[in-house]
Design a protein around this motif. Structure first.
Motif, PDB file in Angstrom:
ATOM      1  N   ARG A 172      -9.531 -11.753 -31.406  1.00 50.55           N
ATOM      2  CA  ARG A 172     -10.880 -11.293 -31.737  1.00 50.55           C
ATOM      3  C   ARG A 172     -11.617 -12.348 -32.554  1.00 50.55           C
ATOM      4  O   ARG A 172     -12.793 -12.617 -32.320  1.00 50.55           O
ATOM      5  N   VAL A 195     -15.137 -14.251 -31.542  1.00 52.14           N
ATOM      6  CA  VAL A 195     -16.292 -14.232 -32.449  1.00 52.14           C
ATOM      7  C   VAL A 195     -16.682 -15.665 -32.830  1.00 52.14           C
ATOM      8  O   VAL A 195     -17.866 -16.031 -32.812  1.00 52.14           O
ATOM      9  N   LYS A 209     -20.748 -10.788 -35.459  1.00 52.59           N
ATOM     10  CA  LYS A 209     -20.012 -10.503 -36.686  1.00 52.59           C
ATOM     11  C   LYS A 209     -18.616  -9.984 -36.325  1.00 52.59           C
ATOM     12  O   LYS A 209     -18.463  -9.220 -35.368  1.00 52.59           O
ATOM     13  N   PRO A 261     -15.741  -7.608 -36.197  1.00 50.44           N
ATOM     14  CA  PRO A 261     -15.625  -6.165 -36.455  1.00 50.44           C
ATOM     15  C   PRO A 261     -14.471  -5.873 -37.420  1.00 50.44           C
ATOM     16  O   PRO A 261     -13.535  -6.659 -37.550  1.00 50.44           O
ATOM     17  N   GLU A 262     -14.580  -4.743 -38.093  1.00 46.15           N
ATOM     18  CA  GLU A 262     -13.503  -4.309 -38.987  1.00 46.15           C
ATOM     19  C   GLU A 262     -12.246  -4.037 -38.172  1.00 46.15           C
ATOM     20  O   GLU A 262     -12.314  -3.554 -37.058  1.00 46.15           O
ATOM     21  N   ALA A 300     -13.356   3.057 -36.314  1.00 46.29           N
ATOM     22  CA  ALA A 300     -14.334   1.984 -36.117  1.00 46.29           C
ATOM     23  C   ALA A 300     -15.734   2.535 -35.858  1.00 46.29           C
ATOM     24  O   ALA A 300     -16.729   1.964 -36.290  1.00 46.29           O
ATOM     25  N   LYS A 316     -16.834   5.231 -37.080  1.00 45.69           N
ATOM     26  CA  LYS A 316     -17.186   6.020 -38.267  1.00 45.69           C
ATOM     27  C   LYS A 316     -17.309   7.518 -37.967  1.00 45.69           C
ATOM     28  O   LYS A 316     -18.175   8.212 -38.466  1.00 45.69           O
TER      29      LYS A 316
END
Length: 155
Positions: A4, A8, A19, A21-22, A109, A111
């Motif tokens: 990942r 990115v 950005k 990702p978490e 992810a 939320k």
């Protein structure tokens, strides 16, 4: 995670701003007859969360009684007590429940809240599985959805 990060970095290098990702730290382990899966917060990492963490433990059969198939899943979900956002979960079973932790990783992810998971549309077809997926039941139990007495879940 490295794949990942590479994607990115490459996208950013090509001028397409992206950005990272978490990550929820999803993992699995087989030990003897059991499969253990984990994602997000757990008992050890919950103290690092800047908020009010609550959890709920539930044991559920994997199949409805009429199917006469053995198997149960032991589950624990961690969530923000104030807004019910799902923060982590662990599942354990003698059956392969690894795909369920993927579902919970995506829910974290995205939320999702307990309310989202409680009514999520999982596949149901008689003779294949139960009317309410065990992840629905886990969220319902955390929300304390009850009917007909303290030990009976609404669904």
């Amino acid at each position: 995670m490295a794949r990942r990060q590479g994607v990115v970095a490459a996208m950013n290098a090509m001028g397409k701003e992206m950005k990272m990702p978490e990550m929820t730290g999803t993992s699995a382990l087989s030990l003897f007859d059991y499969t253990f899966v984990n994602t997000g917060l757990n008992a050890t990492s919950a103290a690092s969360y800047d908020g009010n963490v609550a959890s709920k433990y539930v044991e559920e059969p994997l199949y409805p009684e009429f199917m006469r198939k053995p198997g149960k899943v032991m589950m624990k979900i961690y969530y923000d007590e104030d807004d019910h956002r799902i923060l982590g979960a662990q599942l354990m079973s003698k059956e392969d429940i690894s795909t369920a932790i993927d579902t919970l990783s995506v829910a974290i992810a995205a939320k999702w809240t307990l309310e989202d998971l409680a009514l999520a549309d999982f596949f149901f077809q008689p003779r294949f599985d139960r009317p309410w997926h065990y992840l629905n039941v886990l969220a319902m139990a955390a929300l304390d959805y009850k009917l007909g007495g303290a030990d009976k879940l609404l669904f």
